[in-house]
Scaffold this active site. Structure first.
Site, PDB file in Angstrom:
ATOM      1  CE  LYS A 152      -4.586  -1.524   2.045  1.00  0.00           C
ATOM      2  NZ  LYS A 152      -4.945  -1.316   3.969  1.00  0.00           N
ATOM      3  CD  GLU A 194       0.480  -0.444  13.706  1.00  0.00           C
ATOM      4  OE1 GLU A 194      -0.187  -1.920  13.800  1.00  0.00           O
ATOM      5  OE2 GLU A 194       0.175   0.381  13.218  1.00  0.00           O
ATOM      6  CE  LYS A 235       1.002  -5.122   5.443  1.00  0.00           C
ATOM      7  NZ  LYS A 235       1.148  -3.861   5.812  1.00  0.00           N
ATOM      8  CD  GLU A 245      -8.031  -3.865   4.234  1.00  0.00           C
ATOM      9  OE1 GLU A 245      -6.785  -3.007   4.268  1.00  0.00           O
ATOM     10  OE2 GLU A 245      -9.136  -3.096   4.983  1.00  0.00           O
ATOM     11  NE  ARG A 249      -3.379  -5.403   3.221  1.00  0.00           N
ATOM     12  CZ  ARG A 249      -2.183  -4.999   2.484  1.00  0.00           C
ATOM     13  NH1 ARG A 249      -2.360  -5.215   0.911  1.00  0.00           N
ATOM     14  NH2 ARG A 249      -1.205  -3.859   2.808  1.00  0.00           N
ATOM     15  CG  ASN A 253      -7.937  -2.055   9.129  1.00  0.00           C
ATOM     16  OD1 ASN A 253      -6.707  -2.148   8.667  1.00  0.00           O
ATOM     17  ND2 ASN A 253      -8.443  -2.516   7.742  1.00  0.00           N
ATOM     18  CG  HIS A 256      -5.445   0.767  12.639  1.00  0.00           C
ATOM     19  ND1 HIS A 256      -4.882  -0.730  13.793  1.00  0.00           N
ATOM     20  CD2 HIS A 256      -3.830   0.789  11.925  1.00  0.00           C
ATOM     21  CE1 HIS A 256      -3.811  -0.916  13.441  1.00  0.00           C
ATOM     22  NE2 HIS A 256      -2.900   0.095  12.311  1.00  0.00           N
ATOM     23  CG  HIS A 260      -7.611   5.211  11.772  1.00  0.00           C
ATOM     24  ND1 HIS A 260      -7.116   4.595  10.609  1.00  0.00           N
ATOM     25  CD2 HIS A 260      -5.928   5.744  11.891  1.00  0.00           C
ATOM     26  CE1 HIS A 260      -6.074   4.052   9.837  1.00  0.00           C
ATOM     27  NE2 HIS A 260      -5.523   4.625  10.360  1.00  0.00           N
ATOM     28  CG  HIS A 274      -0.546   5.194  12.825  1.00  0.00           C
ATOM     29  ND1 HIS A 274      -1.852   5.166  12.996  1.00  0.00           N
ATOM     30  CD2 HIS A 274       0.116   3.870  13.122  1.00  0.00           C
ATOM     31  CE1 HIS A 274      -1.700   3.798  12.220  1.00  0.00           C
ATOM     32  NE2 HIS A 274      -1.116   2.727  12.199  1.00  0.00           N
TER      33      HIS A 274
HETATM   34  N1  LIG Z   1       1.707   1.507   4.077  1.00  0.00           N
HETATM   35  C1  LIG Z   1       0.802   1.032   4.766  1.00  0.00           C
HETATM   36  O1  LIG Z   1       0.198  -0.150   4.807  1.00  0.00           O
HETATM   37  C2  LIG Z   1       1.391   1.423   5.941  1.00  0.00           C
HETATM   38  C3  LIG Z   1       1.060   1.386   7.503  1.00  0.00           C
HETATM   39  C4  LIG Z   1       0.972   1.871   8.317  1.00  0.00           C
HETATM   40  C5  LIG Z   1       1.333   2.877   7.922  1.00  0.00           C
HETATM   41  N2  LIG Z   1       1.721   3.689   7.634  1.00  0.00           N
HETATM   42  C6  LIG Z   1       2.260   4.969   7.130  1.00  0.00           C
HETATM   43  O2  LIG Z   1       3.615   5.218   7.920  1.00  0.00           O
HETATM   44  C7  LIG Z   1       3.113   7.210   8.127  1.00  0.00           C
HETATM   45  C8  LIG Z   1       3.958   6.019   9.668  1.00  0.00           C
HETATM   46  O3  LIG Z   1       5.332   6.048   9.570  1.00  0.00           O
HETATM   47  P1  LIG Z   1       5.932   5.962  10.378  1.00  0.00           P
HETATM   48  O4  LIG Z   1       5.812   5.678  12.425  1.00  0.00           O
HETATM   49  O5  LIG Z   1       7.604   6.288   9.933  1.00  0.00           O
HETATM   50  O6  LIG Z   1       6.393   7.580  10.904  1.00  0.00           O
HETATM   51  P2  LIG Z   1       8.200   8.310  10.199  1.00  0.00           P
HETATM   52  O7  LIG Z   1       7.888   8.012   8.397  1.00  0.00           O
HETATM   53  O8  LIG Z   1       7.284   9.917   9.912  1.00  0.00           O
HETATM   54  O9  LIG Z   1       8.607   8.348  11.046  1.00  0.00           O
HETATM   55  C9  LIG Z   1       8.666   8.502  12.242  1.00  0.00           C
HETATM   56  C10 LIG Z   1      10.296   9.984  12.052  1.00  0.00           C
HETATM   57  O10 LIG Z   1      10.890   8.759  12.749  1.00  0.00           O
HETATM   58  C11 LIG Z   1      11.973   9.959  12.103  1.00  0.00           C
HETATM   59  N3  LIG Z   1      13.721   8.174  11.904  1.00  0.00           N
HETATM   60  C12 LIG Z   1      12.166   7.060  10.795  1.00  0.00           C
HETATM   61  N4  LIG Z   1      13.479   6.386  10.987  1.00  0.00           N
HETATM   62  C13 LIG Z   1      14.826   6.773  12.460  1.00  0.00           C
HETATM   63  C14 LIG Z   1      16.042   6.548  12.361  1.00  0.00           C
HETATM   64  N5  LIG Z   1      16.382   4.490  12.140  1.00  0.00           N
HETATM   65  N6  LIG Z   1      16.104   6.988  13.353  1.00  0.00           N
HETATM   66  C15 LIG Z   1      15.752   8.068  13.815  1.00  0.00           C
HETATM   67  N7  LIG Z   1      15.002   9.453  13.444  1.00  0.00           N
HETATM   68  C16 LIG Z   1      14.536   8.148  12.357  1.00  0.00           C
HETATM   69  C17 LIG Z   1      11.718  10.309  10.928  1.00  0.00           C
HETATM   70  O11 LIG Z   1      12.257  11.139  10.301  1.00  0.00           O
HETATM   71  C18 LIG Z   1      10.526  10.952  11.545  1.00  0.00           C
HETATM   72  O12 LIG Z   1      10.641  11.951  12.140  1.00  0.00           O
HETATM   73  C19 LIG Z   1       1.812   6.947   8.270  1.00  0.00           C
HETATM   74  O13 LIG Z   1       1.937   8.188   6.870  1.00  0.00           O
HETATM   75  C20 LIG Z   1       1.261   5.972   8.503  1.00  0.00           C
HETATM   76  O14 LIG Z   1      -0.084   6.171   7.164  1.00  0.00           O
HETATM   77  C21 LIG Z   1       1.261   3.218   6.029  1.00  0.00           C
HETATM   78 ZN   LIG Z   2      -1.297   0.832  11.843  1.00  0.00          ZN
END
Ligand SMILES: NC(=O)c1ccc[n+]([C@@H]2O[C@H](COP(=O)([O-])OP(=O)(O)OC[C@H]3O[C@@H](n4cnc5c(N)ncnc54)[C@H](O)[C@@H]3O)[C@@H](O)[C@H]2O)c1
Ligand SMILES: [Zn+2]
Length: 380
Positions: A152, A194, A235, A245, A249, A253, A256, A260, A274
């Site tokens: 996704k 998660e 997953k 989904e 799938r 959620n 969620h 959300h 999140h």
């Molecule tokens: N595609 C999917 O199936 C799916 C599933 C769940 C969530 N998401 C999406 O994922 C996003 C959330 O992901 P996230 O929590 O990784 O957020 P993010 O990508 O914003 O990362 C969180 C923070 O951590 C920092 N960061 C990341 N890796 C780091 C590292 N190794 N060292 C230091 N800092 C680091 C980033 O710069 C950011 O500030 C949301 O937009 C959500 O919608 C997508």
């Molecule tokens: Zn999630």
């Protein structure tokens, strides 16, 4: 039980999607092998790395060195960090950057970052030249166990999160667990919600094991790899069964729908990450399941205890600013849940629990029962 208690580093988990099948390689210090793995997969490919500023500071140099080590020259596109980058404007910046870097159909995009970068770079890869392949190098725990797997991709619309996107599977995922050492403890905990989710929704033994080993997952021992591998296996199995989904799938959620609504009620701000929303949401889903006599109150309490023991919020009152700014009333939360895109034609669908380790999809949940439940939870 899906956790292999042996220390073979790295662990490879396959995602069985026919001609779009790919491997997730998980292990401490697997990043240096990136170049050689890409050279084997796509000899002669040009590569562009998409990342954010924070991740670039810690890991871009090592990633470029890994590519150079295999004789691969790469270009880089560095965007601002955070959810705001999942926008049309930044999508344009990344897409134009890929075109300018002469990324063509046989080349590769590398998404180096958390879920934001994976979603953004993956979506840009899906539309540039009608689709180029991409590799996920997830750097947050959430991205390693969730967003980098399953295909996704997308950005946010002013109307809501993730409303513009595409299914676009990566060709390879490289999850280096050492990269998580620079992640903030709060981000790590949010990702852990998660991990726990996979146990709660489908694997009682995994949940038992997490209760016993969470300390080592946080400190970076071999249990970290094992927990990430178990999560990816869970997953991958669900995604292979139901890529788009239409059925199972949706089990992913769990927590969620409530989560959300809580994220929306706190304006998608730093008040609630999140994964933190998922933690509170999972406890609400467990307690609501107990209310419906689907599980025992002691099972619901067990889910709450485990998440609280790692320092995650589990109650509405734990959400930052609850006392000062409040949250939202039950009616507002109900409206926010109804806007969630998981809602089909106005009916409330919830993922509820029959056991710790067995979630089910329940359609047509009585909205008045949910409202009364939330009302009660809001008053403590
Ligand atoms: N595609 C999917 O199936 C799916 C599933 C769940 C969530 N998401 C999406 O994922 C996003 C959330 O992901 P996230 O929590 O990784 O957020 P993010 O990508 O914003 O990362 C969180 C923070 O951590 C920092 N960061 C990341 N890796 C780091 C590292 N190794 N060292 C230091 N800092 C680091 C980033 O710069 C950011 O500030 C949301 O937009 C959500 O919608 C997508
Ligand atoms: Zn999630």
């Amino acid at each position: 039980m899906t956790v292999a208690i042996k220390n073979n580093n790295p662990v490879t988990v396959g995602v069985a999607l026919g001609d779009r099948a790919y491997d997730i390689v998980i292990g401490r210090d697997v990043l240096p092998s990136l170049g050689h793995r890409i050279a084997a997969l796509r000899p002669g490919a040009r590569v562009a790395i998409v990342t954010d500023r924070t991740v670039a500071r810690h890991w871009l140099g090592k990633t470029e060195a890994a590519l150079a080590d295999a004789g691969i020259a790469s270009s880089r596109i560095v965007v601002g960090e955070g959810e705001a980058s999942k926008s049309y404007a930044v999508l344009q910046e990344v897409s134009e950057g890929l075109i300018a870097a002469k990324i063509e159909r046989n080349d590769l995009v590398i998404a180096l970052g958390g879920g934001v970068i994976g979603d953004l770079a993956g979506f840009a890869a899906s539309i540039v030249r009608r689709g180029v392949d991409f590799v996920q190098v997830p750097t947050s725990l959430l991205a390693q166990v969730d967003s980098s797997v399953g295909g996704k991709t997308g950005i946010n619309s002013p109307h809501g999160k993730n409303l513009v996107g595409a299914f676009h599977q990566p060709v390879l995922v490289i999850a280096d667990t050492a990269v998580l050492d620079t992640l903030s403890p709060r981000q790590f905990r949010a990702g852990y919600a998660e991990v726990a989710k996979y146990g709660v929704l489908g694997d009682a033994e995994l949940f038992d094991w997490l209760e016993a080993h969470h300390g080592e997952i946080f400190s970076g021992g071999a249990a970290r790899e094992q927990a990430i591998a178990a999560s990816c296996r869970a997953k991958a199995e669900i995604v292979a069964r139901d890529e788009r989904e239409t059925g199972d799938r949706a089990l992913l959620n769990l927590g969620h729908t409530f989560g959300h609504a809580l994220e929306a009620a706190t304006g998608f701000s730093d008040r609630l990450f999140h994964g933190e929303g998922v933690a509170v949401g999972m406890v609400l889903a467990a307690e609501f399941s107990a209310r419906l006599n689907m599980i025992s109150p002691s099972d619901a309490a067990r889910v709450q205890r485990h998440l609280a023991s790692v320092g995650l919020p589990t109650r509405l009152q734990d959400i930052a600013g609850f006392q000062q700014e409040g949250l939202a009333d039950a009616d507002t939360l109900m409206t926010l849940m109804a806007q969630d895109k998981k809602v089909k034609r106005g009916r409330l669908t919830f993922i509820l629990l029959e056991q710790v380790g067995k979630a089910v999809i329940v359609n047509d949940v009585d909205p008045s029962a949910v409202r009364a439940f939330l009302q009660e939870k809001l008053s403590g």
